[in-house]
Design an enzyme around this catalytic site. Structure first.
Site, PDB file in Angstrom:
ATOM      1  CE1 TYR A 232      -4.135  -2.830   5.732  1.00 39.27           C
ATOM      2  CE2 TYR A 232      -3.543  -0.543   5.296  1.00 39.27           C
ATOM      3  CZ  TYR A 232      -3.870  -1.805   4.835  1.00 39.27           C
ATOM      4  OH  TYR A 232      -3.913  -2.046   3.485  1.00 39.27           O
TER       5      TYR A 232
ATOM      6  CE  LYS B  72      -1.617  -4.496   3.457  1.00 36.09           C
ATOM      7  NZ  LYS B  72      -1.907  -5.843   2.948  1.00 36.09           N
TER       8      LYS B  72
ATOM      9  CB  SER C  98      -0.862  -0.033   1.267  1.00 33.80           C
ATOM     10  OG  SER C  98      -1.464   1.211   1.498  1.00 33.80           O
TER      11      SER C  98
HETATM   12  P1  NAD Z   1     -11.308  -6.905   1.356  1.00 34.23           P
HETATM   13  O1  NAD Z   1     -11.521  -6.884   2.827  1.00 34.23           O
HETATM   14  O2  NAD Z   1     -12.433  -6.563   0.471  1.00 34.23           O
HETATM   15  O3  NAD Z   1     -10.729  -8.328   0.908  1.00 34.23           O
HETATM   16  C1  NAD Z   1      -9.915  -9.100   1.729  1.00 34.23           C
HETATM   17  C2  NAD Z   1     -10.465 -10.522   1.714  1.00 34.23           C
HETATM   18  O4  NAD Z   1      -9.613 -11.353   2.504  1.00 34.23           O
HETATM   19  C3  NAD Z   1     -11.874 -10.619   2.313  1.00 34.23           C
HETATM   20  O5  NAD Z   1     -12.703 -11.334   1.425  1.00 34.23           O
HETATM   21  C4  NAD Z   1     -11.667 -11.381   3.623  1.00 34.23           C
HETATM   22  O6  NAD Z   1     -12.790 -12.185   3.934  1.00 34.23           O
HETATM   23  C5  NAD Z   1     -10.420 -12.191   3.335  1.00 34.23           C
HETATM   24  N1  NAD Z   1      -9.605 -12.516   4.507  1.00 34.23           N
HETATM   25  C6  NAD Z   1      -9.125 -11.650   5.449  1.00 34.23           C
HETATM   26  N2  NAD Z   1      -8.391 -12.313   6.348  1.00 34.23           N
HETATM   27  C7  NAD Z   1      -8.393 -13.624   5.985  1.00 34.23           C
HETATM   28  C8  NAD Z   1      -7.826 -14.802   6.527  1.00 34.23           C
HETATM   29  N3  NAD Z   1      -7.103 -14.784   7.651  1.00 34.23           N
HETATM   30  N4  NAD Z   1      -8.021 -15.980   5.889  1.00 34.23           N
HETATM   31  C9  NAD Z   1      -8.759 -16.021   4.745  1.00 34.23           C
HETATM   32  N5  NAD Z   1      -9.336 -14.944   4.191  1.00 34.23           N
HETATM   33  C10 NAD Z   1      -9.160 -13.752   4.816  1.00 34.23           C
HETATM   34  O7  NAD Z   1     -10.038  -5.933   1.075  1.00 34.23           O
HETATM   35  P2  NAD Z   1      -9.502  -5.359  -0.305  1.00 34.23           P
HETATM   36  O8  NAD Z   1      -9.821  -3.925  -0.368  1.00 34.23           O
HETATM   37  O9  NAD Z   1      -9.877  -6.257  -1.411  1.00 34.23           O
HETATM   38  O10 NAD Z   1      -7.931  -5.456  -0.030  1.00 34.23           O
HETATM   39  C11 NAD Z   1      -7.164  -6.541  -0.492  1.00 34.23           C
HETATM   40  C12 NAD Z   1      -5.723  -6.334  -0.074  1.00 34.23           C
HETATM   41  O11 NAD Z   1      -5.247  -5.093  -0.608  1.00 34.23           O
HETATM   42  C13 NAD Z   1      -5.503  -6.252   1.427  1.00 34.23           C
HETATM   43  O12 NAD Z   1      -4.283  -6.871   1.735  1.00 34.23           O
HETATM   44  C14 NAD Z   1      -5.414  -4.754   1.678  1.00 34.23           C
HETATM   45  O13 NAD Z   1      -4.666  -4.476   2.828  1.00 34.23           O
HETATM   46  C15 NAD Z   1      -4.696  -4.301   0.425  1.00 34.23           C
HETATM   47  N6  NAD Z   1      -4.919  -2.891   0.083  1.00 34.23           N
HETATM   48  C16 NAD Z   1      -6.200  -2.410  -0.025  1.00 34.23           C
HETATM   49  C17 NAD Z   1      -6.411  -1.068  -0.339  1.00 34.23           C
HETATM   50  C18 NAD Z   1      -7.804  -0.510  -0.423  1.00 34.23           C
HETATM   51  O14 NAD Z   1      -7.947   0.718  -0.338  1.00 34.23           O
HETATM   52  N7  NAD Z   1      -8.829  -1.304  -0.618  1.00 34.23           N
HETATM   53  C19 NAD Z   1      -5.307  -0.230  -0.565  1.00 34.23           C
HETATM   54  C20 NAD Z   1      -4.019  -0.752  -0.460  1.00 34.23           C
HETATM   55  C21 NAD Z   1      -3.830  -2.090  -0.124  1.00 34.23           C
HETATM   56  C1  WQD Z   2      -9.305   9.825   0.995  1.00 33.38           C
HETATM   57  C2  WQD Z   2      -9.458  11.311   1.270  1.00 33.38           C
HETATM   58  C3  WQD Z   2      -9.878  11.890   3.557  1.00 33.38           C
HETATM   59  C4  WQD Z   2     -13.773  10.030   3.929  1.00 33.38           C
HETATM   60  C5  WQD Z   2      -6.947   4.688   2.953  1.00 33.38           C
HETATM   61  C6  WQD Z   2      -5.939   4.006   3.840  1.00 33.38           C
HETATM   62  C7  WQD Z   2      -4.726   3.615   3.030  1.00 33.38           C
HETATM   63  C8  WQD Z   2      -5.132   2.791   1.807  1.00 33.38           C
HETATM   64  C9  WQD Z   2      -6.193   3.457   1.026  1.00 33.38           C
HETATM   65  C10 WQD Z   2      -5.040   0.458   2.341  1.00 33.38           C
HETATM   66  C11 WQD Z   2      -8.751  11.766   2.542  1.00 33.38           C
HETATM   67  C12 WQD Z   2     -11.045  12.252   2.687  1.00 33.38           C
HETATM   68  C13 WQD Z   2     -12.574  10.481   3.421  1.00 33.38           C
HETATM   69  C14 WQD Z   2     -14.779  10.984   4.260  1.00 33.38           C
HETATM   70  C15 WQD Z   2     -13.301  12.742   3.541  1.00 33.38           C
HETATM   71  N1  WQD Z   2      -5.693   1.525   2.199  1.00 33.38           N
HETATM   72  N2  WQD Z   2     -12.340  11.801   3.238  1.00 33.38           N
HETATM   73  N3  WQD Z   2     -14.489  12.295   4.041  1.00 33.38           N
HETATM   74  O1  WQD Z   2      -7.137   7.686   3.875  1.00 33.38           O
HETATM   75  O2  WQD Z   2      -6.261   8.122   1.520  1.00 33.38           O
HETATM   76  O3  WQD Z   2      -6.351   5.844   2.368  1.00 33.38           O
HETATM   77  O4  WQD Z   2      -7.301   3.810   1.891  1.00 33.38           O
HETATM   78  O5  WQD Z   2      -3.874   0.256   2.284  1.00 33.38           O
HETATM   79  O6  WQD Z   2      -3.910   2.888   3.881  1.00 33.38           O
HETATM   80  O7  WQD Z   2      -5.568   4.909   4.862  1.00 33.38           O
HETATM   81  O8  WQD Z   2      -8.457   6.954   1.814  1.00 33.38           O
HETATM   82  O9  WQD Z   2     -10.793   7.104   1.097  1.00 33.38           O
HETATM   83  O10 WQD Z   2     -10.284   7.148   3.573  1.00 33.38           O
HETATM   84  O11 WQD Z   2      -9.674   9.121   2.172  1.00 33.38           O
HETATM   85  O12 WQD Z   2     -13.100  13.940   3.399  1.00 33.38           O
HETATM   86  O13 WQD Z   2     -15.846  10.645   4.752  1.00 33.38           O
HETATM   87  O14 WQD Z   2     -10.839  11.588   1.474  1.00 33.38           O
HETATM   88  O15 WQD Z   2      -9.646  12.877   4.531  1.00 33.38           O
HETATM   89  O16 WQD Z   2      -8.212  13.011   2.309  1.00 33.38           O
HETATM   90  P1  WQD Z   2      -7.019   7.255   2.465  1.00 33.38           P
HETATM   91  P2  WQD Z   2      -9.887   7.511   2.186  1.00 33.38           P
END
Ligand code: NAD
Ligand code: WQD
Length: 339
Positions: free
Chosen positions: A151, A155, A126
């Protein structure tokens, strides 16, 4: 290829499963459905006409992970999505995050040490690892800052674990640092399913626009940015899914430059929160209420990716623009409203 997708019923995992199936790959999903539901697998079938094999168990269960790799042969690649991802919850309950995100990773790596057919391992990292960067856009060599949350720390540690394992492993490892994934599949059959009140901006907007929430709070308009609101690199989840497919192909074709590689996966363009709100209203024609409130603790002011490395090395580039991202998110919200 036969690809194991952990967390394949989740938001990014389900879109990646669709891309893999559509390209003719065989997909095996492991998910404990802790943040997803079985119906996602049915919708993947509806989109692609194909079903991934599905195993429902917790990857923190070491014995189950070992038994899985004992019985399931000839996996060529693993994409490891499974993790918890709620930043705020991780501050309140850090051990839940350290246990789930790190032990699942260690269990898989341990069980695949001598797994003969494995040729590729891709990890969900991330942009959170960069914290507030000093120089924009951030490159893969930008400083990894002390994590703002447990969290984020999972990562950083996940990447360190993989870097050290890659020194011994006979399969290449790639960490993809995602920026802000938003949007949904163009079919509107799969998308993000936030649990309870959404933390993230776009699900909060679509829920407000459809009437599930009264008003969106914009967290701050006094940042050092052109309109005062924070800037992010929003990326369409389908573009992000495609980056995983090309990452596996790179490893399988042995095009990797080292056994551990990191790529930023974003569009390279930063949009502010207020710009995104305006684009949503212009694109969908749907107005909703929002108000400016205090800054949210822990938010970085601005971040966007330098994507040259992914463009040149992976041959991948984000294709969908902000309006397309937001329209797909809106279509998904409308689908949820009817189903
Ligand atoms: P999500 O929660 O929608 O998907 C994760 C899936 O993993 C879920 O279906 C959950 O049931 C499953 N899971 C969690 N722990 C488990 C375990 N111990 N055993 C088996 N299954 C398990 O999340 P997402 O948004 O699809 O994110 C996927 C990956 O990407 C994660 O590692 C997250 O940290 C990373 N990521 C997400 C974002 C984002 O903004 N969505 C940004 C950067 C990184
Ligand atoms: C985006 C912008 C808020 C909600 C998060 C995780 C990051 C990564 C991606 C996993 C910010 C603003 C938000 C609201 C708002 N995930 N906001 N009102 O914080 O950039 O990133 O998701 O790895 O680790 O921290 O994403 O969508 O929460 O916010 O004004 O109700 O929107 O302040 O500037 P963020 P976000």
């Amino acid at each position: 290829m036969k690809v194991l997708v952990t967390g394949g019923a989740g938001y990014i995992g389900s879109h990646t499963t669709v891309e893999l199936l559509e390209q003719g790959h065989e997909v095996v999903v492991i998910d404990n459905l802790s943040n997803s539901s079985h119906s996602v697998l049915d919708r993947i079938k509806e989109i692609t006409g194909k079903s991934p094999s599905f195993f429902e168990f917790d990857l923190c269960d070491e014995e189950k992970v070992f038994n899985f790799f004992e019985s399931e042969k000839n996996i060529d690649a693993i994409i490891h999505f499974a993790a918890f991802k709620a930043v705020g919850e991780s501050v309140e309950n850090p051990l839940k995050y350290y246990r789930n995100n790190l032990s699942s990773l260690v269990n898989i790596l341990n069980a695949t040490k001598n797994y003969p057919s494995l040729k590729s391992f891709v990890f969900s990292s991330s942009c959170t690892v960069y914290g507030q960067p000093d120089i924009l856009p951030v490159t893969e060599n930008s400083l990894v800052k002390p994590a703002e949350s447990p969290y984020g720390y999972t990562k950083q540690v996940g990447e360190e674990i993989l870097k050290s394992v890659s020194l011994q492993s006979n399969f290449p490892i790639i960490s993809l640092r995602y920026f802000n994934p938003i949007g949904a599949h163009h079919s509107a059959l799969i998308g993000e399913l936030p649990n309870g009140i959404p933390n993230n901006l776009v699900p909060f907007i679509t829920q407000t626009a459809i009437g599930k929430r009264e008003i969106l709070s914009v967290f701050g308009n006094n940042y050092n940015t052109p309109d005062g609101s924070c800037i992010r690199d929003f990326i369409h989840v389908v573009d992000l899914a495609k980056a995983h497919v090309v990452s596996i192909e790179r490893s399988i074709k042995k095009q990797n430059k080292s056994n551990y590689e990191v790529f930023n996966i974003g569009t390279g363009v930063g949009y502010s929160v207020l710009q995104l709100i305006n684009t949503f209203i212009e694109t969908t024609g749907v107005k909703f209420n929002y108000k400016i409130v205090e800054r949210r603790a822990g938010d970085v002011e601005k971040i966007y990716a330098e994507t040259t490395l992914a463009n040149t090395e992976l041959g991948w580039k984000a294709e969908l623009n902000l309006a397309q991202m937001l329209l797909s998110a809106w279509n998904w919200e409308k689908y949820l409203g009817k189903n």
